[in-house]
Design a protein around this motif. Structure first.
Motif, PDB file in Angstrom:
ATOM      1  N   GLU A   1       0.891  -1.183  -0.091  1.00 32.54           N
ATOM      2  CA  GLU A   1       0.055  -0.026  -0.080  1.00 32.54           C
ATOM      3  C   GLU A   1       1.041   1.177  -0.063  1.00 32.54           C
ATOM      4  OE1 GLU A   1      -2.394  -0.743   3.394  1.00 32.54           O
ATOM      5  OE2 GLU A   1      -3.754  -2.170   2.324  1.00 32.54           O
TER       6      GLU A   1
ATOM      7  N   VAL B   1       2.484   4.819  -2.738  1.00 35.40           N
ATOM      8  CA  VAL B   1       1.838   5.584  -3.929  1.00 35.40           C
ATOM      9  C   VAL B   1       3.031   5.467  -4.941  1.00 35.40           C
ATOM     10  CG1 VAL B   1       1.611   7.894  -4.595  1.00 35.40           C
ATOM     11  CG2 VAL B   1       0.851   7.223  -2.501  1.00 35.40           C
TER      12      VAL B   1
ATOM     13  N   TYR C   1      -3.117  12.722  -8.194  1.00 34.23           N
ATOM     14  CA  TYR C   1      -3.092  11.295  -8.192  1.00 34.23           C
ATOM     15  C   TYR C   1      -3.011  10.886  -6.827  1.00 34.23           C
ATOM     16  CZ  TYR C   1      -1.690   6.515  -8.632  1.00 34.23           C
ATOM     17  OH  TYR C   1      -1.473   5.186  -8.779  1.00 34.23           O
TER      18      TYR C   1
ATOM     19  N   ARG D   1      -4.215  12.352  -4.175  1.00 26.91           N
ATOM     20  CA  ARG D   1      -5.578  12.770  -3.544  1.00 26.91           C
ATOM     21  C   ARG D   1      -6.663  11.723  -3.947  1.00 26.91           C
ATOM     22  NH1 ARG D   1      -4.449  18.201  -5.937  1.00 26.91           N
ATOM     23  NH2 ARG D   1      -3.777  19.624  -4.181  1.00 26.91           N
ATOM     24  N   ALA D   2      -6.510  11.170  -4.974  1.00 24.34           N
ATOM     25  CA  ALA D   2      -7.527  10.186  -5.566  1.00 24.34           C
ATOM     26  C   ALA D   2      -7.240   8.918  -4.839  1.00 24.34           C
ATOM     27  CB  ALA D   2      -7.495  10.106  -7.007  1.00 24.34           C
ATOM     28  N   HIS D   3      -5.789   8.422  -4.694  1.00 23.68           N
ATOM     29  CA  HIS D   3      -5.502   7.104  -4.538  1.00 23.68           C
ATOM     30  C   HIS D   3      -4.798   7.037  -2.818  1.00 23.68           C
ATOM     31  CE1 HIS D   3      -5.759   6.988  -8.959  1.00 23.68           C
ATOM     32  NE2 HIS D   3      -6.336   6.132  -8.699  1.00 23.68           N
ATOM     33  N   GLY D   4      -4.407   7.992  -2.371  1.00 25.76           N
ATOM     34  CA  GLY D   4      -3.488   7.845  -1.203  1.00 25.76           C
ATOM     35  C   GLY D   4      -4.156   7.830   0.068  1.00 25.76           C
TER      36      GLY D   4
ATOM     37  N   ASP E   1      -5.864   5.419   1.574  1.00 24.79           N
ATOM     38  CA  ASP E   1      -5.502   4.085   2.302  1.00 24.79           C
ATOM     39  C   ASP E   1      -4.099   3.604   2.274  1.00 24.79           C
ATOM     40  OD1 ASP E   1      -8.260   3.864   2.828  1.00 24.79           O
ATOM     41  OD2 ASP E   1      -8.686   3.174   0.963  1.00 24.79           O
ATOM     42  N   LYS E   2      -3.109   4.466   1.511  1.00 23.34           N
ATOM     43  CA  LYS E   2      -1.971   4.105   1.678  1.00 23.34           C
ATOM     44  C   LYS E   2      -1.214   4.059   2.756  1.00 23.34           C
ATOM     45  CE  LYS E   2      -2.427   3.553  -2.824  1.00 23.34           C
ATOM     46  NZ  LYS E   2      -2.698   2.189  -3.354  1.00 23.34           N
TER      47      LYS E   2
ATOM     48  N   CYS F   1       6.924   8.986  -2.035  1.00 23.29           N
ATOM     49  CA  CYS F   1       6.244   8.469  -3.249  1.00 23.29           C
ATOM     50  C   CYS F   1       7.069   8.062  -4.176  1.00 23.29           C
ATOM     51  CB  CYS F   1       5.492   9.284  -3.882  1.00 23.29           C
ATOM     52  SG  CYS F   1       4.278  10.105  -2.976  1.00 23.29           S
TER      53      CYS F   1
END
Length: 450
Positions: free
Chosen positions: A140, A142, A156, A158-161, A163-164, A170
């Motif tokens: 998990e 970025v 990116y 903001r959209a996918h981070g 639950d990381k 990164c």
């Protein structure tokens, strides 16, 4: 704010008095580790009720912080739908840790209620060797593309981070997942929006391989002050990251294991209060037997010099002092060397340097202790000059030898790919005891002529 004893008492009283709404309002404002600590203080059935009060996202975080016995009770008590929710919300490394500890029947149920993607990830992580970087990493993270602009990278993240495991660092990869470099959030915030990631990334990356020992990974974290480390496979493709919170757990586990070995016990992963008396005894008896049998060497030496005791009975009264001083001197040296080997401060290439240094330390310590002891003995046993000289000469030589053995034996264990902690106090003391007896009676036989 840390959980205080008064807070704990207040919250436990709420649970006992079934003030669940009030208790829930308090718990949702707390850290998940503190909530887990509170649940661990409750009876299992009461803890289950309180656990079910928690919001979905918070309950998964709390579940990851619980001991394996408490996790097992919750899994046995909840329905498949609730189990699926917990599994899917857990970080993959936490899910893997849980699966590794649970009975096979329970693991089967967990995998059955996981989505195909989660089940695939768990099975993949379980294939890595125990105590390897692959076994403690998470996937998990970025991942960015080198041609992205800083603006695109922020979008990116903001959209996918959400639950990381971390978004501060990164990782820049190719479409085939080959690791090109790393870029921090600070680097991006200090750059213009139209700057390309490849222009600000750091391509000098400290990495671990999936099969690398977790202790070596921990040493690199300590050496380079890392917050996260990428893990790559044989083709240099990024497969996961190890974060500092997992490394802290590794350091604690490795330190605990070393302490247990240094105290002549087989390592035990369970907490002391949750380990049965039989298991504790099993961990201790083998080493106690080995040390008991090895101590017969000292007995044989004493028996060999029985004539010396008959001729000069006073000699026997100094045996405990010599053995204790030698054992303590060796333990001091071995503790320092084992610690140095564990932290990477000392390597096998430093063996001669280390042994020579301990030899000089032994001379200094031996002189000081011998002089002080000689004065004491002359006051305590006036008229026994040669016996006093025998004792202090034996002590001087014993201390030097103990220091050398305390340094050499952990290094030898390291060279033989054994854990240096095996050569700590109990084992070393047994060896030094035998050596001190040989030295003592050899010196006595020469100086006292018996």
């Amino acid at each position: 704010m840390a959980l205080t004893e008064n807070d704990m008492t207040k919250l436990l009283d709420m649970a006992e008095n079934k003030q669940y709404l009030k208790l829930k309002s308090e718990l949702v404002e707390m850290n998940e580790y503190d909530i887990a600590e509170i649940l661990s203080e409750m009876p299992p059935e009461k803890a289950l009720v309180v656990f079910r009060l928690l919001p979905k996202d918070l309950s998964s975080d709390v579940f990851a912080c619980l001991d394996i016995d408490e996790q097992q009770h919750i899994i046995n008590s909840i329905e498949d739908k609730e189990l699926n929710s917990i599994i899917e919300d857990l970080a993959i490394d936490d899910a893997v840790d849980m699966v590794e500890e649970l009975p096979a029947s329970m693991v089967k149920r967990i995998l059955k209620n996981a989505t195909p993607e989660t089940r695939k990830q768990i099975n993949q992580f379980l294939q890595y060797p125990d105590n390897s970087a692959g076994s403690i990493m998470t996937n998990e993270y970025v991942a960015l593309r080198p041609q992205m602009s800083v603006r695109e990278a922020f979008d990116y993240i903001r959209a996918h981070g959400v639950d990381k495991e971390t978004i501060y660092t990164c990782y820049v990869i190719t479409p085939s997942r080959e690791l090109l470099g790393v870029v921090t959030l600070k680097d991006m915030m200090m750059s213009a929006y139209d700057v390309r990631i490849q222009d600000i990334m750091d391509d000098n990356v400290i990495t671990a391989t999936t099969t690398e020992d977790q202790e070596e990974v921990a040493a690199d974290f300590n050496k380079y002050d890392l917050l996260a480390m990428p893990v790559v496979d044989k083709e240099k493709r990024l497969v996961g990251i190890v974060t500092v919170d997992d490394i802290v757990d590794v350091m604690e586990a490795e330190a605990t294991e070393d302490f247990q070995k240094m105290a002549a016990m087989a390592p035990n992963e369970k907490p002391y209060l949750k380990t049965s008396v039989i298991d504790l005894a099993k961990n201790r008896i083998p080493w106690l037997l080995i040390l008991m049998l090895s101590s017969t060497v000292s007995g044989a030496i004493l028996n060999h010099y029985e004539a010396a005791f008959t001729a000069i009975p006073l000699l026997v009264s100094f045996v405990p002092t010599l053995m204790d001083t030698g054992g303590n001197s060796g333990s001091q040296a071995s503790t320092m060397i084992i610690r140095g080997l564990a932290t990477g401060e000392i390597g096998l290439s430093d063996a001669l340097k280390v042994i020579f240094k301990e030899f000089r330390v032994g001379i200094v310590c031996g002189v000081v202790l011998a002089v002080i002891n000689f004065v004491r003995l002359m006051i305590q046993y006036p008229g026994h000059l040669m016996i006093c000289v025998t004792v202090v000469v034996s002590m001087f030589v014993t201390i030097i030898l103990a220091k050398i053995l305390g340094a050499a034996l952990p290094l030898l264990a390291k060279a033989l790919h054994l854990d240096p902690a095996l050569m700590a106090s109990p084992m070393l003391t047994t060896i030094v005891d035998a050596c001190s007896m040989i030295i003592y009676f050899s010196v006595a036989s020469h100086l006292l002529s018996f």
